[in-house]
Write an enzyme that holds these catalytic residues in place. Structure first.
Site, PDB file in Angstrom:
ATOM      1  N   GLY A  52       0.867  -1.175   0.000  1.00 20.90           N
ATOM      2  CA  GLY A  52       0.000   0.000   0.000  1.00 20.90           C
ATOM      3  C   GLY A  52       0.899   1.219   0.000  1.00 20.90           C
ATOM      4  N   GLU A  53       0.584   2.163   0.838  1.00 23.50           N
ATOM      5  CA  GLU A  53       1.404   3.381   0.913  1.00 23.50           C
ATOM      6  C   GLU A  53       1.721   3.652   2.387  1.00 23.50           C
ATOM      7  OE1 GLU A  53       3.105   5.265  -1.251  1.00 23.50           O
ATOM      8  OE2 GLU A  53       3.697   6.264   0.590  1.00 23.50           O
ATOM      9  N   SER A  54       2.982   3.511   2.730  1.00 20.39           N
ATOM     10  CA  SER A  54       3.359   3.592   4.147  1.00 20.39           C
ATOM     11  C   SER A  54       3.134   4.980   4.732  1.00 20.39           C
ATOM     12  CB  SER A  54       4.813   3.162   4.346  1.00 20.39           C
ATOM     13  OG  SER A  54       5.683   3.984   3.607  1.00 20.39           O
ATOM     14  N   CYS A  87       6.121  -5.439   0.770  1.00 22.48           N
ATOM     15  CA  CYS A  87       6.346  -4.096   0.231  1.00 22.48           C
ATOM     16  C   CYS A  87       6.103  -3.025   1.306  1.00 22.48           C
ATOM     17  CB  CYS A  87       5.504  -3.894  -1.023  1.00 22.48           C
ATOM     18  SG  CYS A  87       6.129  -2.565  -2.051  1.00 22.48           S
ATOM     19  N   ARG A 114      12.841   3.467   0.835  1.00 25.78           N
ATOM     20  CA  ARG A 114      11.562   3.478   0.125  1.00 25.78           C
ATOM     21  C   ARG A 114      11.773   3.834  -1.345  1.00 25.78           C
ATOM     22  NH1 ARG A 114       8.254   7.657   1.865  1.00 25.78           N
ATOM     23  NH2 ARG A 114       6.663   6.619   0.637  1.00 25.78           N
ATOM     24  N   ARG A 144       6.737   0.246  -6.930  1.00 28.32           N
ATOM     25  CA  ARG A 144       7.313   1.321  -6.092  1.00 28.32           C
ATOM     26  C   ARG A 144       7.938   0.716  -4.837  1.00 28.32           C
ATOM     27  NH1 ARG A 144       3.856   4.480  -3.995  1.00 28.32           N
ATOM     28  NH2 ARG A 144       2.072   3.149  -4.351  1.00 28.32           N
ATOM     29  N   HIS A 179       5.641  -8.366  -4.319  1.00 29.44           N
ATOM     30  CA  HIS A 179       4.235  -8.723  -4.039  1.00 29.44           C
ATOM     31  C   HIS A 179       3.917 -10.135  -4.538  1.00 29.44           C
ATOM     32  CE1 HIS A 179       2.523  -4.664  -3.109  1.00 29.44           C
ATOM     33  NE2 HIS A 179       3.563  -4.254  -3.818  1.00 29.44           N
ATOM     34  N   GLU A 181       1.508 -11.911  -3.751  1.00 26.71           N
ATOM     35  CA  GLU A 181       0.049 -12.080  -3.839  1.00 26.71           C
ATOM     36  C   GLU A 181      -0.495 -11.658  -5.198  1.00 26.71           C
ATOM     37  OE1 GLU A 181       1.594  -9.643  -2.471  1.00 26.71           O
ATOM     38  OE2 GLU A 181       0.468  -7.782  -2.707  1.00 26.71           O
TER      39      GLU A 181
HETATM   40  N1  GLN Z   1       6.250   3.021  -2.062  1.00 23.47           N
HETATM   41  C1  GLN Z   1       5.312   2.567  -1.073  1.00 23.47           C
HETATM   42  C2  GLN Z   1       5.668   3.101   0.307  1.00 23.47           C
HETATM   43  O1  GLN Z   1       6.653   3.721   0.478  1.00 23.47           O
HETATM   44  C3  GLN Z   1       5.227   1.064  -1.016  1.00 23.47           C
HETATM   45  C4  GLN Z   1       4.613   0.538  -2.283  1.00 23.47           C
HETATM   46  C5  GLN Z   1       3.944  -0.785  -2.161  1.00 23.47           C
HETATM   47  O2  GLN Z   1       3.615  -1.267  -1.077  1.00 23.47           O
HETATM   48  N2  GLN Z   1       3.654  -1.370  -3.301  1.00 23.47           N
HETATM   49  O3  GLN Z   1       4.961   2.866   1.219  1.00 23.47           O
END
Ligand code: GLN
Length: 213
Positions: A52-54, A87, A114, A144, A179, A181
């Protein structure tokens, strides 16, 4: 004492690739449950923190329900429950995030960078060899993705590519910067399930941690 019934695996469902993990867990014969609240943690044998997005997740720090669930995840993990971060999940588990003070669980002795693959390479598929798991390479999807820059002495590196470390384990904690999954290959999920069946967390857990909040 190993877990002999069907393992129950939680997928933290605050954000990100939740249903994809649930699908693969199901394919592996585990019971997959979405975790949104502390009280749902009580019956799980292991937890996946998805991608996701941390920075988005980190912004929830200070929200009471979020802090409560993070606190309880920490307690369960410290008591031995296997936790697997993919991730963003790996960033969230890391003790050290390069040039960042963003909120995190900070349980695993790794330093991550990251978005390590640069803006032009938001997504790619790469063959990753995970010698401890299988001879045949794993087709890994990086989105990413972070890279693991360094690991403490009790961390085992399970896979690396030219850019750096992409899979590591420290006791009951597992991370991949890719990932699994998003493929139909159950290799990594089966490995995580083997960590769950090895774990003594259920038997060892103090009763008060199992009481629903
Ligand atoms: N770039 C995202 C982050 O810094 C991580 C990306 C991902 O989980 N696919 O959280």
């Amino acid at each position: 004492m190993a877990v002999s019934r069907k393992p129950v695996v939680g997928v933290l469902a605050l954000q990100g690739a939740v249903s994809e993990h649930m699908r693969l867990l199901d394919a592996c014969g585990a019971e997959a449950v979405e975790i949104k609240r502390s009280k749902e943690l009580g019956r799980i044998d292991g937890l996946i923190i998805p991608g996701g997005e941390s920075t988005t997740i980190a912004k929830l720090t200070g929200v009471e329900a979020f802090d409560a669930i993070m606190d309880d995840i920490k307690k369960r993990a410290v008591a031995g429950m296997p936790v697997y971060g993919t991730c963003m999940g790996s960033i969230f588990l890391a003790k050290d995030i390069e040039d960042s003070t963003q909120g995190r669980l900070g349980l695993m002795d790794i330093k991550v960078r990251r978005n390590a693959f640069g803006p032009q390479k938001f997504s790619s598929e790469r063959l990753v060899v995970i010698p401890e798991l299988r001879n045949e390479a794993f087709n890994a999807v990086f989105i990413r993705a972070p890279i693991i820059l360094s690991c403490g002495s009790t961390v085992t590196v399970l896979a690396s590519i030219d850019e750096g470390i992409v899979m590591a384990r420290q006791g009951n904690l597992l991370v991949t910067s890719f990932h699994p999954e998003l493929t139909s290959d159950t290799l990594v999920h089966e490995y995580f399930l083997s960590m769950i069946s090895e774990a003594k967390s259920v038997a060892l857990l103090p009763q008060e941690l199992l009481v629903a909040r």
